[in-house]
Design a protein around this motif. Sequence first.
Motif, PDB file in Angstrom:
ATOM      1  N   UNK A 209     -70.027 -60.797  92.763  1.00 28.56           N
ATOM      2  CA  UNK A 209     -69.492 -62.114  92.441  1.00 28.56           C
ATOM      3  C   UNK A 209     -69.453 -62.317  90.929  1.00 28.56           C
ATOM      4  N   UNK A 210     -70.500 -61.878  90.239  1.00 30.52           N
ATOM      5  CA  UNK A 210     -70.525 -61.965  88.783  1.00 30.52           C
ATOM      6  C   UNK A 210     -69.406 -61.171  88.143  1.00 30.52           C
ATOM      7  N   UNK A 211     -69.134 -59.985  88.683  1.00 31.31           N
ATOM      8  CA  UNK A 211     -68.036 -59.169  88.153  1.00 31.31           C
ATOM      9  C   UNK A 211     -66.690 -59.844  88.396  1.00 31.31           C
ATOM     10  N   UNK A 212     -66.540 -60.482  89.534  1.00 24.34           N
ATOM     11  CA  UNK A 212     -65.293 -61.201  89.823  1.00 24.34           C
ATOM     12  C   UNK A 212     -65.109 -62.355  88.835  1.00 24.34           C
ATOM     13  N   UNK A 213     -66.170 -63.106  88.593  1.00 16.89           N
ATOM     14  CA  UNK A 213     -66.091 -64.228  87.648  1.00 16.89           C
ATOM     15  C   UNK A 213     -65.745 -63.714  86.255  1.00 16.89           C
TER      16      UNK A 213
ATOM     17  N   UNK B  80     -72.542 -74.164  97.957  1.00 19.42           N
ATOM     18  CA  UNK B  80     -72.051 -73.245  96.929  1.00 19.42           C
ATOM     19  C   UNK B  80     -71.958 -71.817  97.468  1.00 19.42           C
ATOM     20  N   UNK B  81     -72.902 -71.450  98.316  1.00 18.80           N
ATOM     21  CA  UNK B  81     -72.868 -70.126  98.933  1.00 18.80           C
ATOM     22  C   UNK B  81     -71.584 -69.958  99.744  1.00 18.80           C
ATOM     23  N   UNK B  82     -71.261 -70.951 100.561  1.00 18.34           N
ATOM     24  CA  UNK B  82     -70.057 -70.847 101.379  1.00 18.34           C
ATOM     25  C   UNK B  82     -68.793 -70.878 100.527  1.00 18.34           C
ATOM     26  N   UNK B  83     -68.809 -71.601  99.417  1.00 12.67           N
ATOM     27  CA  UNK B  83     -67.660 -71.568  98.506  1.00 12.67           C
ATOM     28  C   UNK B  83     -67.494 -70.179  97.914  1.00 12.67           C
ATOM     29  N   UNK B  84     -68.602 -69.533  97.555  1.00 11.83           N
ATOM     30  CA  UNK B  84     -68.565 -68.181  97.012  1.00 11.83           C
ATOM     31  C   UNK B  84     -68.013 -67.209  98.061  1.00 11.83           C
ATOM     32  N   UNK B  85     -68.503 -67.296  99.286  1.00 11.76           N
ATOM     33  CA  UNK B  85     -68.032 -66.416 100.359  1.00 11.76           C
ATOM     34  C   UNK B  85     -66.545 -66.641 100.605  1.00 11.76           C
ATOM     35  N   UNK B  86     -66.127 -67.888 100.636  1.00 14.67           N
ATOM     36  CA  UNK B  86     -64.715 -68.204 100.856  1.00 14.67           C
ATOM     37  C   UNK B  86     -63.851 -67.616  99.743  1.00 14.67           C
ATOM     38  N   UNK B  87     -64.283 -67.785  98.493  1.00 18.27           N
ATOM     39  CA  UNK B  87     -63.511 -67.262  97.355  1.00 18.27           C
ATOM     40  C   UNK B  87     -63.407 -65.744  97.419  1.00 18.27           C
ATOM     41  N   UNK B  88     -64.515 -65.077  97.733  1.00 14.43           N
ATOM     42  CA  UNK B  88     -64.484 -63.617  97.808  1.00 14.43           C
ATOM     43  C   UNK B  88     -63.596 -63.142  98.952  1.00 14.43           C
ATOM     44  N   UNK B  89     -63.608 -63.856 100.050  1.00 11.23           N
ATOM     45  CA  UNK B  89     -62.808 -63.461 101.207  1.00 11.23           C
ATOM     46  C   UNK B  89     -61.324 -63.761 100.992  1.00 11.23           C
TER      47      UNK B  89
ATOM     48  N   UNK C 111     -78.307 -64.252  88.291  1.00 10.64           N
ATOM     49  CA  UNK C 111     -78.463 -64.227  89.727  1.00 10.64           C
ATOM     50  C   UNK C 111     -78.072 -65.571  90.332  1.00 10.64           C
ATOM     51  N   UNK C 112     -77.725 -65.534  91.576  1.00 13.85           N
ATOM     52  CA  UNK C 112     -77.283 -66.746  92.252  1.00 13.85           C
ATOM     53  C   UNK C 112     -78.358 -67.312  93.169  1.00 13.85           C
ATOM     54  N   UNK C 113     -79.603 -67.019  92.888  1.00 13.85           N
ATOM     55  CA  UNK C 113     -80.684 -67.489  93.745  1.00 13.85           C
ATOM     56  C   UNK C 113     -80.816 -69.005  93.723  1.00 13.85           C
ATOM     57  N   UNK C 114     -80.221 -69.634  92.736  1.00 13.42           N
ATOM     58  CA  UNK C 114     -80.361 -71.078  92.582  1.00 13.42           C
ATOM     59  C   UNK C 114     -79.262 -71.870  93.284  1.00 13.42           C
ATOM     60  N   UNK C 115     -78.312 -71.207  93.958  1.00 10.26           N
ATOM     61  CA  UNK C 115     -77.211 -71.943  94.567  1.00 10.26           C
ATOM     62  C   UNK C 115     -77.638 -72.556  95.891  1.00 10.26           C
ATOM     63  N   UNK C 116     -76.990 -73.660  96.232  1.00 10.78           N
ATOM     64  CA  UNK C 116     -77.293 -74.291  97.514  1.00 10.78           C
ATOM     65  C   UNK C 116     -76.349 -73.746  98.595  1.00 10.78           C
ATOM     66  N   UNK C 117     -76.506 -74.197  99.798  1.00 13.75           N
ATOM     67  CA  UNK C 117     -75.739 -73.670 100.922  1.00 13.75           C
ATOM     68  C   UNK C 117     -74.238 -73.902 100.754  1.00 13.75           C
TER      69      UNK C 117
END
Length: 54
Positions: free
Chosen positions: A40-44, A9-18, A1-7
Motif C-alpha cells: 500500500x505504501x508503494x502504491x501511495x 480506513x482498512x476497508x477503504x485501503x482494501x477497496x482502493x487496492x482491489x 506502518x498502517x497499524x494505526x488505521x481504523x476499520x
Amino acid sequence: MLLHINLGEYYQMVFAMAQHHKYSISEIENMIPYERDLYFGMIVDWIEKQKDKQ
C-alpha cells in the motif's frame, strides 16, 4: 506502518487496492499485515510520483 488505521480506513485501503490496482480481496486479506502495508505504501508513493509528473 498502517497499524494505526481504523476499520473504515482498512476497508477503504482494501477497496482502493482491489479497484484501482487489480488485487483480489482474497489476495489482500491473505497478505501478511506488514506485506500489505508495504504494498500500500508503494502504491501511495507511485501515485504521488505520477501527480508530480503532471
